[in-house]
Design a protein around this motif. Structure first.
Motif, short mmCIF file in Angstrom:
data_model
loop_
_atom_site.label_atom_id
_atom_site.label_comp_id
_atom_site.label_asym_id
_atom_site.label_seq_id
_atom_site.Cartn_x
_atom_site.Cartn_y
_atom_site.Cartn_z
N VAL A 67 0.95 -1.02 0.22
CA VAL A 67 -0.10 -0.09 -0.19
C VAL A 67 0.78 1.13 -0.04
O VAL A 67 0.63 2.06 -0.75
N ARG A 68 1.94 1.21 0.94
CA ARG A 68 2.72 2.32 0.83
C ARG A 68 3.46 2.53 -0.63
O ARG A 68 3.67 3.90 -0.97
N LYS A 69 4.04 1.40 -1.09
CA LYS A 69 4.68 1.51 -2.46
C LYS A 69 3.76 2.20 -3.49
O LYS A 69 4.02 2.65 -4.25
N ALA A 70 2.33 1.76 -3.35
CA ALA A 70 1.50 2.24 -4.40
C ALA A 70 1.27 3.85 -4.33
O ALA A 70 1.30 4.27 -5.33
N ILE A 71 1.22 4.21 -3.22
CA ILE A 71 1.07 5.62 -2.85
C ILE A 71 2.38 6.17 -3.40
O ILE A 71 2.37 7.28 -4.17
N ILE A 72 3.65 5.62 -3.07
CA ILE A 72 4.93 6.41 -3.45
C ILE A 72 4.81 6.35 -5.13
O ILE A 72 5.20 7.48 -5.60
N ARG A 73 4.13 5.27 -5.95
CA ARG A 73 4.27 5.40 -7.23
C ARG A 73 3.40 6.36 -7.96
O ARG A 73 3.48 7.13 -8.87
N ASN A 74 2.26 6.67 -6.97
CA ASN A 74 1.17 7.53 -7.54
C ASN A 74 1.29 9.15 -6.97
O ASN A 74 0.49 9.93 -7.44
N ILE A 75 2.41 9.27 -6.31
CA ILE A 75 2.32 10.55 -5.59
C ILE A 75 2.65 11.74 -6.53
O ILE A 75 2.26 12.90 -6.26
N GLN A 76 3.27 11.63 -7.48
CA GLN A 76 3.73 12.54 -8.59
C GLN A 76 2.41 12.82 -9.53
O GLN A 76 2.09 14.01 -9.65
N GLU A 77 1.43 12.12 -9.62
CA GLU A 77 0.02 12.43 -10.15
C GLU A 77 -1.11 12.01 -9.41
O GLU A 77 -1.52 11.02 -9.65
N PRO A 78 -1.30 12.53 -8.36
CA PRO A 78 -2.22 11.87 -7.22
C PRO A 78 -3.55 12.07 -7.71
O PRO A 78 -3.85 13.04 -8.06
N GLN A 80 -7.96 11.34 -6.75
CA GLN A 80 -8.82 11.66 -5.44
C GLN A 80 -8.65 10.48 -4.61
O GLN A 80 -8.60 10.53 -3.46
N SER A 81 -8.37 9.48 -5.18
CA SER A 81 -8.56 8.10 -4.58
C SER A 81 -7.13 7.55 -4.04
O SER A 81 -7.15 6.22 -3.63
N CYS A 82 -6.13 8.04 -4.13
CA CYS A 82 -4.76 7.44 -3.99
C CYS A 82 -4.50 7.31 -2.68
O CYS A 82 -3.60 6.35 -2.34
N PHE A 83 -5.32 7.74 -1.52
CA PHE A 83 -5.15 7.25 -0.28
C PHE A 83 -6.41 6.55 0.36
O PHE A 83 -5.99 5.96 1.64
N ASP A 84 -7.06 6.09 -0.61
CA ASP A 84 -8.32 5.32 -0.05
C ASP A 84 -7.73 3.98 0.69
O ASP A 84 -8.43 3.57 1.57
N GLU A 85 -6.85 3.19 0.15
CA GLU A 85 -6.51 2.02 0.83
C GLU A 85 -5.98 2.02 1.96
O GLU A 85 -6.54 1.30 2.97
N ALA A 86 -5.13 3.27 2.00
CA ALA A 86 -4.63 3.42 3.46
C ALA A 86 -5.61 3.82 4.39
O ALA A 86 -5.38 3.47 5.68
N GLN A 87 -6.37 4.79 3.94
CA GLN A 87 -7.56 5.27 5.00
C GLN A 87 -8.37 3.98 5.23
O GLN A 87 -8.80 4.02 6.66
N ARG A 88 -8.69 3.10 4.30
CA ARG A 88 -9.71 2.07 4.84
C ARG A 88 -8.73 1.22 6.16
O ARG A 88 -9.15 0.80 7.20
N ILE A 89 -7.46 0.84 5.67
CA ILE A 89 -6.55 0.23 6.55
C ILE A 89 -6.50 0.87 8.01
O ILE A 89 -6.69 0.25 9.16
N ILE A 90 -6.44 2.14 8.17
CA ILE A 90 -6.40 2.79 9.51
C ILE A 90 -7.73 2.87 10.03
O ILE A 90 -7.66 2.91 11.20
#
Length: 124
Positions: A67-78, A80-90
């Protein structure tokens, strides 16, 4: 009323438990999803990343590596949903761990009492 006081009291409890970064991150994600400007989204996404996601971040949240790696990949072109999975886990962490402990803590009866007394005051 729960909306007004609930998160505040829960957050106070999490601070004592040293896990208030979870609710902070969750609330920040809720605000992030409402951003419409791409420029603002990029700047807020980077703030979220440096505060909560990157290894050794000041408020690093407990998410798994993919999940962390996916966010790192998407951070250049974030998106609206790029934090959804992390938010769900939290959210699941809070639901399974800290929220049940909160319900057992001395804070919860205070919250319930303040909600009940506020509720009675507003009765016609």
């Amino acid at each position: 009323c729960m909306v007004k006081y609930g998160p505040m009291i829960y957050k106070t409890y999490l601070k004592i438990e040293h896990s208030d970064e979870n609710i902070d991150f969750w609330l920040a994600c809720e605000a992030y999803k409402k951003i419409t400007s791409q420029r603002k989204r990029i700047s807020v996404a980077r703030k979220l990343f440096t505060s909560y996601i990157q290894p050794q971040a000041s408020n690093e949240i407990n998410i798994d590596s993919p999940v962390r790696k996916a966010i790192i990949r998407n951070i250049q072109e974030p998106t609206q949903s790029c934090f959804d999975e992390a938010q769900r886990i939290i959210y699941m962490h809070m639901e399974r761990d800290s929220y049940p402990r909160f319900l057992e803590s001395k804070f919860y009866p205070k919250l319930k009492h303040s909600l009940q007394s506020n509720g009675n005051n507003s009765m016609p």
